[in-house]
Design a protein around this motif. Sequence first.
Motif, PDB file in Angstrom:
ATOM      1  N   ALA A   1      -5.271   7.793  -1.317  1.00 45.75           N
ATOM      2  CA  ALA A   1      -5.099   9.232  -1.098  1.00 45.75           C
ATOM      3  C   ALA A   1      -5.919   9.595   0.133  1.00 45.75           C
ATOM      4  O   ALA A   1      -7.131   9.426   0.149  1.00 45.75           O
ATOM      5  N   LEU A   2      -5.250  10.069   1.150  1.00 38.83           N
ATOM      6  CA  LEU A   2      -5.927  10.502   2.367  1.00 38.83           C
ATOM      7  C   LEU A   2      -6.067  12.021   2.277  1.00 38.83           C
ATOM      8  O   LEU A   2      -5.094  12.751   2.419  1.00 38.83           O
TER       9      LEU A   2
ATOM     10  N   GLY B   1      -5.883   7.030 -10.802  1.00 35.98           N
ATOM     11  CA  GLY B   1      -5.337   5.700 -10.488  1.00 35.98           C
ATOM     12  C   GLY B   1      -5.337   5.329  -9.027  1.00 35.98           C
ATOM     13  O   GLY B   1      -4.837   4.263  -8.662  1.00 35.98           O
ATOM     14  N   CYS B   2      -5.872   6.204  -8.163  1.00 37.50           N
ATOM     15  CA  CYS B   2      -5.985   5.820  -6.752  1.00 37.50           C
ATOM     16  C   CYS B   2      -7.039   4.730  -6.602  1.00 37.50           C
ATOM     17  O   CYS B   2      -8.022   4.695  -7.342  1.00 37.50           O
TER      18      CYS B   2
ATOM     19  N   VAL C   1       0.848  -1.192   0.000  1.00 40.21           N
ATOM     20  CA  VAL C   1       0.000   0.000   0.000  1.00 40.21           C
ATOM     21  C   VAL C   1       0.885   1.245   0.000  1.00 40.21           C
ATOM     22  O   VAL C   1       1.867   1.308   0.731  1.00 40.21           O
ATOM     23  N   ALA C   2       0.506   2.220  -0.809  1.00 40.11           N
ATOM     24  CA  ALA C   2       1.141   3.536  -0.784  1.00 40.11           C
ATOM     25  C   ALA C   2       0.067   4.538  -0.389  1.00 40.11           C
ATOM     26  O   ALA C   2      -1.009   4.567  -0.996  1.00 40.11           O
ATOM     27  N   VAL C   3       0.345   5.341   0.631  1.00 39.62           N
ATOM     28  CA  VAL C   3      -0.622   6.331   1.113  1.00 39.62           C
ATOM     29  C   VAL C   3      -0.035   7.721   0.914  1.00 39.62           C
ATOM     30  O   VAL C   3       1.094   7.985   1.320  1.00 39.62           O
ATOM     31  N   SER C   4      -0.814   8.578   0.289  1.00 39.94           N
ATOM     32  CA  SER C   4      -0.416   9.965   0.114  1.00 39.94           C
ATOM     33  C   SER C   4      -1.387  10.831   0.895  1.00 39.94           C
ATOM     34  O   SER C   4      -2.604  10.676   0.773  1.00 39.94           O
TER      35      SER C   4
ATOM     36  N   VAL D   1       0.503  10.372  -7.688  1.00 36.02           N
ATOM     37  CA  VAL D   1      -0.258   9.125  -7.799  1.00 36.02           C
ATOM     38  C   VAL D   1       0.478   8.132  -8.695  1.00 36.02           C
ATOM     39  O   VAL D   1       0.566   6.935  -8.375  1.00 36.02           O
ATOM     40  N   ALA D   2       1.050   8.616  -9.795  1.00 32.79           N
ATOM     41  CA  ALA D   2       1.796   7.732 -10.694  1.00 32.79           C
ATOM     42  C   ALA D   2       3.000   7.118  -9.983  1.00 32.79           C
ATOM     43  O   ALA D   2       3.280   5.914 -10.124  1.00 32.79           O
ATOM     44  N   ARG D   3       3.702   7.914  -9.189  1.00 32.38           N
ATOM     45  CA  ARG D   3       4.862   7.401  -8.438  1.00 32.38           C
ATOM     46  C   ARG D   3       4.420   6.380  -7.394  1.00 32.38           C
ATOM     47  O   ARG D   3       5.081   5.361  -7.187  1.00 32.38           O
ATOM     48  N   ALA D   4       3.298   6.656  -6.737  1.00 30.01           N
ATOM     49  CA  ALA D   4       2.762   5.701  -5.758  1.00 30.01           C
ATOM     50  C   ALA D   4       2.410   4.386  -6.445  1.00 30.01           C
ATOM     51  O   ALA D   4       2.691   3.301  -5.918  1.00 30.01           O
TER      52      ALA D   4
END
Length: 74
Positions: free
Chosen positions: A37-38, A71-72, A4-7, A22-25
């Motif tokens: 995305a939070l 893409g999220c 999981v990646a959270v931004s 988002v692309a990097r995540a």
Amino acid sequence: MADVAVSVGNFDGVHLGHAALVARAREAVGDVGRVVALAFDPHPRTVLKKGGTPARLTTFEHRRELLLGLGCDE
């Protein structure tokens, strides 16, 4: 590779910088991981500094739709 990646951010007026984030995540978690995305609602200044609420560029629901479109997963 992470699951999981959270931004974390406000994400008002979703723009090219947010798209790059988002692309990097997505790169970090691959196709099987989740990108989250939070986003803050209300704006943090509303809570931290009374009367300091900035004008909104987008509604929270519109931000959600834009971030999902980038893409999220959530």
